[in-house]
Scaffold this motif. Structure first.
Motif, PDB file in Angstrom:
ATOM      1  N   GLY A 214       0.823  -1.216   0.000  1.00  0.00           N
ATOM      2  CA  GLY A 214       0.000   0.000   0.000  1.00  0.00           C
ATOM      3  C   GLY A 214       0.852   1.258   0.000  1.00  0.00           C
ATOM      4  N   PRO A 215       1.825   1.359   0.911  1.00  0.00           N
ATOM      5  CA  PRO A 215       2.698   2.526   0.918  1.00  0.00           C
ATOM      6  C   PRO A 215       3.470   2.723  -0.395  1.00  0.00           C
ATOM      7  CG  PRO A 215       2.840   1.400   2.996  1.00  0.00           C
ATOM      8  CD  PRO A 215       1.980   0.545   2.129  1.00  0.00           C
ATOM      9  N   THR A 216       3.784   1.642  -1.098  1.00  0.00           N
ATOM     10  CA  THR A 216       4.412   1.759  -2.413  1.00  0.00           C
ATOM     11  C   THR A 216       3.482   2.530  -3.347  1.00  0.00           C
ATOM     12  OG1 THR A 216       5.498  -0.374  -2.119  1.00  0.00           O
ATOM     13  CG2 THR A 216       5.310   0.447  -4.381  1.00  0.00           C
ATOM     14  N   ILE A 217       2.212   2.144  -3.310  1.00  0.00           N
ATOM     15  CA  ILE A 217       1.203   2.808  -4.131  1.00  0.00           C
ATOM     16  C   ILE A 217       1.071   4.274  -3.719  1.00  0.00           C
ATOM     17  CG2 ILE A 217      -1.278   2.860  -4.625  1.00  0.00           C
ATOM     18  CD1 ILE A 217      -1.155  -0.252  -4.126  1.00  0.00           C
ATOM     19  N   MET A 218       1.047   4.475  -2.385  1.00  0.00           N
ATOM     20  CA  MET A 218       0.941   5.841  -1.865  1.00  0.00           C
ATOM     21  C   MET A 218       2.100   6.700  -2.381  1.00  0.00           C
ATOM     22  SD  MET A 218       2.379   7.876   0.760  1.00  0.00           S
ATOM     23  CE  MET A 218       3.114   6.652   1.834  1.00  0.00           C
ATOM     24  N   ALA A 219       3.295   6.120  -2.378  1.00  0.00           N
ATOM     25  CA  ALA A 219       4.464   6.869  -2.845  1.00  0.00           C
ATOM     26  C   ALA A 219       4.295   7.274  -4.311  1.00  0.00           C
ATOM     27  CB  ALA A 219       5.729   6.033  -2.658  1.00  0.00           C
ATOM     28  N   GLY A 220       3.803   6.330  -5.130  1.00  0.00           N
ATOM     29  CA  GLY A 220       3.561   6.635  -6.535  1.00  0.00           C
ATOM     30  C   GLY A 220       2.524   7.735  -6.693  1.00  0.00           C
ATOM     31  N   VAL A 221       1.427   7.632  -5.935  1.00  0.00           N
ATOM     32  CA  VAL A 221       0.359   8.631  -5.999  1.00  0.00           C
ATOM     33  C   VAL A 221       0.883   9.998  -5.555  1.00  0.00           C
ATOM     34  CG1 VAL A 221      -1.855   9.319  -5.001  1.00  0.00           C
ATOM     35  CG2 VAL A 221      -1.503   6.963  -5.746  1.00  0.00           C
ATOM     36  N   TYR A 222       1.722  10.000  -4.524  1.00  0.00           N
ATOM     37  CA  TYR A 222       2.263  11.272  -4.038  1.00  0.00           C
ATOM     38  C   TYR A 222       3.176  11.926  -5.069  1.00  0.00           C
ATOM     39  CZ  TYR A 222       0.595  12.411   0.596  1.00  0.00           C
ATOM     40  OH  TYR A 222      -0.186  12.852   1.631  1.00  0.00           O
ATOM     41  N   LEU A 223       3.977  11.105  -5.743  1.00  0.00           N
ATOM     42  CA  LEU A 223       4.820  11.654  -6.805  1.00  0.00           C
ATOM     43  C   LEU A 223       3.947  12.258  -7.897  1.00  0.00           C
ATOM     44  CD1 LEU A 223       7.564   8.876  -7.079  1.00  0.00           C
ATOM     45  CD2 LEU A 223       7.863  11.223  -6.249  1.00  0.00           C
TER      46      LEU A 223
ATOM     47  N   GLU B  91       6.050   6.541   4.413  1.00  0.00           N
ATOM     48  CA  GLU B  91       5.099   7.535   4.931  1.00  0.00           C
ATOM     49  C   GLU B  91       5.840   8.798   5.342  1.00  0.00           C
ATOM     50  OE1 GLU B  91       2.060   6.721   7.624  1.00  0.00           O
ATOM     51  OE2 GLU B  91       1.033   5.395   6.202  1.00  0.00           O
ATOM     52  N   GLU B  92       6.982   8.581   5.993  1.00  0.00           N
ATOM     53  CA  GLU B  92       7.787   9.719   6.428  1.00  0.00           C
ATOM     54  C   GLU B  92       8.238  10.531   5.206  1.00  0.00           C
ATOM     55  OE1 GLU B  92       9.005  11.864   9.595  1.00  0.00           O
ATOM     56  OE2 GLU B  92       7.912   9.962   9.656  1.00  0.00           O
ATOM     57  N   ALA B  93       8.732   9.839   4.205  1.00  0.00           N
ATOM     58  CA  ALA B  93       9.196  10.514   2.990  1.00  0.00           C
ATOM     59  C   ALA B  93       8.051  11.285   2.338  1.00  0.00           C
ATOM     60  CB  ALA B  93       9.767   9.490   2.016  1.00  0.00           C
TER      61      ALA B  93
ATOM     62  N   ILE C 164       4.844   4.717 -13.013  1.00  0.00           N
ATOM     63  CA  ILE C 164       6.302   4.545 -13.001  1.00  0.00           C
ATOM     64  C   ILE C 164       6.841   4.701 -11.576  1.00  0.00           C
ATOM     65  CG2 ILE C 164       8.500   5.529 -13.804  1.00  0.00           C
ATOM     66  CD1 ILE C 164       7.130   6.142 -16.446  1.00  0.00           C
ATOM     67  N   GLY C 165       6.300   5.693 -10.858  1.00  0.00           N
ATOM     68  CA  GLY C 165       6.719   5.896  -9.470  1.00  0.00           C
ATOM     69  C   GLY C 165       6.477   4.652  -8.628  1.00  0.00           C
ATOM     70  N   ALA C 166       5.274   4.091  -8.737  1.00  0.00           N
ATOM     71  CA  ALA C 166       4.946   2.898  -7.938  1.00  0.00           C
ATOM     72  C   ALA C 166       5.848   1.733  -8.335  1.00  0.00           C
ATOM     73  CB  ALA C 166       3.475   2.532  -8.117  1.00  0.00           C
ATOM     74  N   ALA C 167       6.103   1.584  -9.636  1.00  0.00           N
ATOM     75  CA  ALA C 167       6.949   0.479 -10.093  1.00  0.00           C
ATOM     76  C   ALA C 167       8.372   0.619  -9.537  1.00  0.00           C
ATOM     77  CB  ALA C 167       6.977   0.440 -11.619  1.00  0.00           C
ATOM     78  N   LEU C 168       8.902   1.835  -9.568  1.00  0.00           N
ATOM     79  CA  LEU C 168      10.267   2.045  -9.069  1.00  0.00           C
ATOM     80  C   LEU C 168      10.346   1.836  -7.560  1.00  0.00           C
ATOM     81  CD1 LEU C 168      11.501   5.103 -11.178  1.00  0.00           C
ATOM     82  CD2 LEU C 168      12.132   2.691 -11.401  1.00  0.00           C
ATOM     83  N   VAL C 169       9.348   2.361  -6.844  1.00  0.00           N
ATOM     84  CA  VAL C 169       9.349   2.153  -5.397  1.00  0.00           C
ATOM     85  C   VAL C 169       9.178   0.659  -5.088  1.00  0.00           C
ATOM     86  CG1 VAL C 169       8.183   2.700  -3.226  1.00  0.00           C
ATOM     87  CG2 VAL C 169       8.525   4.488  -4.929  1.00  0.00           C
ATOM     88  N   GLY C 170       8.373  -0.023  -5.918  1.00  0.00           N
ATOM     89  CA  GLY C 170       8.219  -1.468  -5.754  1.00  0.00           C
ATOM     90  C   GLY C 170       9.561  -2.184  -5.896  1.00  0.00           C
ATOM     91  N   LEU C 171      10.332  -1.748  -6.874  1.00  0.00           N
ATOM     92  CA  LEU C 171      11.666  -2.319  -7.082  1.00  0.00           C
ATOM     93  C   LEU C 171      12.543  -2.104  -5.847  1.00  0.00           C
ATOM     94  CD1 LEU C 171      13.470  -3.650  -9.222  1.00  0.00           C
ATOM     95  CD2 LEU C 171      14.160  -1.369  -9.943  1.00  0.00           C
TER      96      LEU C 171
END
Lengths: 255, 301
Positions: B42-51, B109-111, B72-79
């Motif tokens: 979920g946080p991976t997705i959140m990171a992508g959405v935030y980007l 979340e912090e990021a 792309i953001g979610a994929a990279l964070v997933g990696l």
């Protein structure tokens, strides 16, 4: 073809394989026998890279492969079957072989994506042939998990052959087979050898191994205690002791 | 309460459930190849959405560009999650991977709160049209897009797994990782690709959810993990069809619960369901031997 030099594998304090040196010549059926727990399957796992080596080296056709990851090692020409069958049960018979075709494609060094997304024209013909060879043509669309035991063994052998290996490792292929099936297996292994593939055969079924092996090595407690032709090995006192000795201890144990 | 209300609830639930289904598909793919739970999904997705929303706020990126950034953001964070939490640990250290993924959850979340300190952030809406009227029922156009996207992606994933060599390799790895290596499959790379693919699918889900809301908070991370987890468990661990069914069912259950018992009950349904599933029905819809989950995973997907 395959050369093991002082190969060792320790599990904690247990020396599962202890300074094993073997040389398997091309075109041979090489038998590896020994009592239970003597390190035969561990040796196969070391050769295929499923286990890391503690000491020593493995060479295939003169090339050092000791530290290569499994999938690279396998695509350089080694294939195997497992003592306890490991098919892709949720894939069909045909798909099991199709997946194995990847090994060949990898040797041809096409790109990763091309290998996985593209179809290979020759693959279909080779798979059809492999199915005929194994007598599984009529089961091509059956899930591997639904095959009978003997059919699963044949499919696993066909899957190993689909990689067109130079060296084939068979880990107790006759386990659980009846006399008739063992006869067919004997025939099939000879055919494989005659097609130019070197075979390393681990087997408990002495009659089979004595009949088809060109050369045999005997392991006991991870060490090689004898090597030679079937006749030489059978006459070797150390081998008799390893087998009879085990039998004697177990008789005492039950008494 | 009338039949129209019931139908309307079911319809609303189906639409929201579509997003749950997407989340669950990604979750179940990762669980299938790794046999380990990725709490940072979920946080991976959140990171992508935030980007994506950062691109929207600071650069005024159009909706389509935001979608691409999110995926792309979610994929990279997933990696990144795969490298840190899964690659270093073998299958023997499942707990280590799970705890590590929890740590990354906190980190992400912090990021995110450093990237966009405001609690609530605007997100470009998908379609700002009036709801469609179908007889007495109302239907939001963007919800329809969500359902269509879900069906499309589910179809594509099913095709991938059933028909392509990559899909067969993924299933081979799920089934027998060691034998897969033996036939020459680069197991680690297949795992990585699956992980990235699942994260990208999660990115699509995150985009659709944020776009239909028109706003986003960092809570979407926890939300996505829990809804995806419950939907996956409901469908049956490791089953793509189950994940879709579980997601849609969860959406419908929640919609009815909200209607009959009030909005505050909505999330309790998901939590309660998770408890019931774990305790009494771990095999989920696509029924399997409850306790032999690894085997169950092997047979499905």
């Amino acid at each position: 073809m395959l050369e093991l030099q002082n190969l060792s594998k320790y599990f904690g304090g247990v020396r599962a394989v202890d300074s094993l040196s073997l040389k398997i010549e091309p075109g041979q059926i090489f038998g590896l026998i020994g009592p239970n727990g003597s390190g035969k399957s561990t040796t196969v796992n070391l050769i295929t890279g499923l286990l890391g080596v503690t000491n020593g080296s493995i060479r295939l056709s003169g090339e050092e492969i000791t530290r290569l990851p499994t999938h690279v090692r396998l695509s350089s020409g080694i294939a195997r079957t497992f003592q306890n069958i490991r098919l892709f049960g949720q894939l069909t018979v045909w798909q099991n072989l199709w997946v194995a075709e990847n090994s060949r494609a990898q040797r041809e060094r096409t790109s990763f994506l091309a290998r996985w997304l593209g179809g290979e024209s020759g693959a279909r013909a080779r798979i059809t042939k492999a199915l005929e060879f194994s007598g599984l043509s009529h089961k091509a669309n059956e899930l591997a998990a639904n095959l009978a035991f003997g059919e699963q063994r044949r499919l696993e052998l066909a899957r190993a052959m689909a990689a067109e290996p130079k060296l084939l490792l068979l880990d107790e292929p006759a386990a659980g087979m009846n006399a008739e099936e063992i006869g067919a297996l004997d025939e099939r292994i000879r055919q494989i050898r005659d097609s130019g593939i070197t075979v390393l055969l681990i087997e408990h079924h002495m009659e089979l191994i004595m009949a088809i092996a060109d050369r045999i090595a005997v392991l006991n407690f991870g060490q090689k205690i004898a090597e030679g032709t079937p006749a030489e090995v059978q006459a070797n006192p150390a081998v008799r002791e390893a087998y009879l000795g085990t039998a004697e201890t177990s008789t005492r144990g039950t008494a | 309460m009338t039949a129209v209300d019931l139908a309307q609830n079911t319809l609303d639930g189906l639409m929201v459930g579509a997003s749950y289904a997407l989340l669950a598909v990604g979750f179940t793919l990762i669980f299938g190849v790794m046999r380990r739970l990725n709490l940072a999904y979920g946080p991976t997705i959140m990171a992508g959405v935030y980007l994506g929303t950062a691109a929207f706020i600071s650069l005024g990126a159009p909706t389509l560009v935001v979608l691409v950034v999110v995926i792309i953001g979610a994929a990279l964070v997933g990696l990144y999650v795969e490298r840190l939490c899964f690659r270093p640990f073998g299958e023997g250290a499942r707990a280590a991977s799970m705890v590590a993924s929890f740590a990354l959850w906190m980190q992400l979340e912090e990021a995110a709160t450093h990237l966009l300190p405001q609690h609530m952030n605007p997100f470009p809406p998908l379609l700002a049209t009036q709801p469609l009227e179908i007889g007495p029922l109302l239907l939001r156009a963007d919800h329809l897009v969500m359902l269509a996207a879900t069906l499309l992606i589910a179809g594509a994933v099913t095709y991938l797994l059933a028909r392509t060599k990559l899909g067969l390799a993924i299933r081979a790895v799920i089934d027998q990782p060691r034998a897969a290596a033996i036939v020459g499959i680069h197991v680690e790379r297949v795992m990585m690709l699956t992980f990235v693919l699942a994260s990208a699918i999660g990115g699509v889900a995150g985009f659709l959810i944020a776009a239909t809301d028109g706003q986003v908070t960092h809570m979407i991370g926890m939300w996505a993990t829990t809804k995806g987890l419950v939907a996956m468990m409901l469908g049956g661990l490791g089953s793509v069809k189950g994940a879709i069914a579980g997601g849609l069912l969860l959406g419908i259950l929640e919609a009815h619960a909200q209607w009959f018992l009030g909005p505050q009950v909505r999330d309790m349904v998901a939590w309660g369901l998770l408890f019931v599933l774990l305790a009494f029905w771990p095999g989920g819809l696509m029924g399997a031997k409850a306790l032999d989950r690894t085997m169950a995973v092997g047979r499905r997907v």
